[in-house]
Write a protein that holds these residues in place. Structure first.
Motif, PDB file in Angstrom:
ATOM      1  N   LEU A 165      -2.212  -6.568   4.661  1.00 14.63           N
ATOM      2  CA  LEU A 165      -0.917  -7.264   4.672  1.00 14.63           C
ATOM      3  C   LEU A 165      -1.106  -8.747   4.376  1.00 14.63           C
ATOM      4  CD1 LEU A 165       0.606  -5.633   7.891  1.00 14.63           C
ATOM      5  CD2 LEU A 165       1.018  -4.989   5.506  1.00 14.63           C
ATOM      6  N   SER A 166      -2.198  -9.095   3.700  1.00  9.72           N
ATOM      7  CA  SER A 166      -2.557 -10.502   3.540  1.00  9.72           C
ATOM      8  C   SER A 166      -1.540 -11.307   2.737  1.00  9.72           C
ATOM      9  CB  SER A 166      -3.953 -10.636   2.934  1.00  9.72           C
ATOM     10  OG  SER A 166      -4.025  -9.991   1.678  1.00  9.72           O
ATOM     11  N   GLY A 203       0.591 -12.218   6.926  1.00  9.62           N
ATOM     12  CA  GLY A 203      -0.590 -12.777   6.310  1.00  9.62           C
ATOM     13  C   GLY A 203      -1.885 -12.353   6.969  1.00  9.62           C
ATOM     14  N   ARG A 204      -1.875 -11.176   7.590  1.00  5.73           N
ATOM     15  CA  ARG A 204      -3.075 -10.683   8.277  1.00  5.73           C
ATOM     16  C   ARG A 204      -4.147 -10.299   7.259  1.00  5.73           C
ATOM     17  NH1 ARG A 204       0.369  -6.443  11.819  1.00  5.73           N
ATOM     18  NH2 ARG A 204       1.321  -7.941  13.213  1.00  5.73           N
ATOM     19  N   PRO A 205      -5.415 -10.556   7.567  1.00  3.49           N
ATOM     20  CA  PRO A 205      -6.472 -10.094   6.659  1.00  3.49           C
ATOM     21  C   PRO A 205      -6.561  -8.564   6.717  1.00  3.49           C
ATOM     22  CG  PRO A 205      -7.418 -11.053   8.637  1.00  3.49           C
ATOM     23  CD  PRO A 205      -5.938 -11.287   8.712  1.00  3.49           C
ATOM     24  N   TRP A 231       3.320  -1.599  -3.520  1.00  3.01           N
ATOM     25  CA  TRP A 231       2.331  -0.934  -2.685  1.00  3.01           C
ATOM     26  C   TRP A 231       1.180  -0.561  -3.593  1.00  3.01           C
ATOM     27  CZ3 TRP A 231       5.870   3.229  -0.019  1.00  3.01           C
ATOM     28  CH2 TRP A 231       6.569   2.644   1.040  1.00  3.01           C
ATOM     29  N   ASP A 232      -0.017  -0.902  -3.216  1.00  2.00           N
ATOM     30  CA  ASP A 232      -1.235  -0.433  -3.876  1.00  2.00           C
ATOM     31  C   ASP A 232      -1.912   0.514  -2.906  1.00  2.00           C
ATOM     32  OD1 ASP A 232      -0.866  -2.026  -6.150  1.00  2.00           O
ATOM     33  OD2 ASP A 232      -1.933  -3.717  -5.268  1.00  2.00           O
ATOM     34  N   VAL A 244       1.933  -5.894  -1.199  1.00  4.42           N
ATOM     35  CA  VAL A 244       1.861  -7.150  -1.941  1.00  4.42           C
ATOM     36  C   VAL A 244       3.279  -7.663  -2.172  1.00  4.42           C
ATOM     37  CG1 VAL A 244       1.078  -8.274  -4.063  1.00  4.42           C
ATOM     38  CG2 VAL A 244      -0.227  -6.355  -3.113  1.00  4.42           C
ATOM     39  N   ARG A 245       3.600  -8.807  -1.588  1.00  7.05           N
ATOM     40  CA  ARG A 245       4.903  -9.438  -1.851  1.00  7.05           C
ATOM     41  C   ARG A 245       4.742 -10.279  -3.100  1.00  7.05           C
ATOM     42  NH1 ARG A 245       6.909 -14.170   0.243  1.00  7.05           N
ATOM     43  NH2 ARG A 245       5.353 -14.141   1.896  1.00  7.05           N
TER      44      ARG A 245
END
Length: 147
Positions: free
Chosen positions: A30-31, A36-38, A105-106, A124-125
């Motif tokens: 969710l970076s 923004g988490r790794p 989404w990947d 991915v935003r």
């Protein structure tokens, strides 16, 4: 089918169906999203619980995945899907009550026992928020335990 199931299970709040989509351990990235988490590897049960607690406070969500680009090599696959995710929570006058995320989404999947399971999920935003991401905090406050 897995990508559609991922969107529907979240919107339907069908946590059993959501769990069936994931391998036992999943890397969640969710970076570039809200927190923004790794990237982290979590159990499928923990991922479903995260989804449940994140979405429980919203009156409605709508995840729309389109334009799937899938590559399959043997028992491994990747999928890229455009994503529009709408989230709504009641809010007071003058407070944004919704948030729309546009991105993709990947996914990395593996075929195990005849079923495709997600092993890696990246959100991915790719565009600015519409509405306010503060609705996540409003939704969380609606389900927070009272002390």
């Amino acid at each position: 089918d897995v990508v559609a199931g991922l969107a529907h299970a979240q919107d339907d709040r069908d946590w059993v169906a959501l769990r069936r989509l994931f391998a036992e351990h999943v890397t969640l990235d969710l970076s570039t999203h809200y927190h923004g988490r790794p990237p982290a590897t979590v159990t499928a049960a923990d991922l479903v619980e995260l989804a449940r607690t994140t979405l429980a406070g919203f009156d409605c969500t709508h995840h729309a995945a389109t334009d799937l680009l899938v590559r399959v090599t043997g028992d491994e696959a990747t999928c890229r899907a455009h994503m529009v995710a709408y989230h709504h929570v009641p809010a007071g006058p003058g407070v944004a009550d919704h948030c729309t995320m546009r991105g993709r989404w990947d996914l990395k999947l593996r075929k195990l026992d005849g079923r495709w399971l997600i092993e890696h999920w990246t959100v991915v935003r790719t565009a600015p928020w519409e509405g306010s991401p503060d609705v996540y905090a409003l939704a969380a406050a609606r389900v927070a335990p009272r002390t």
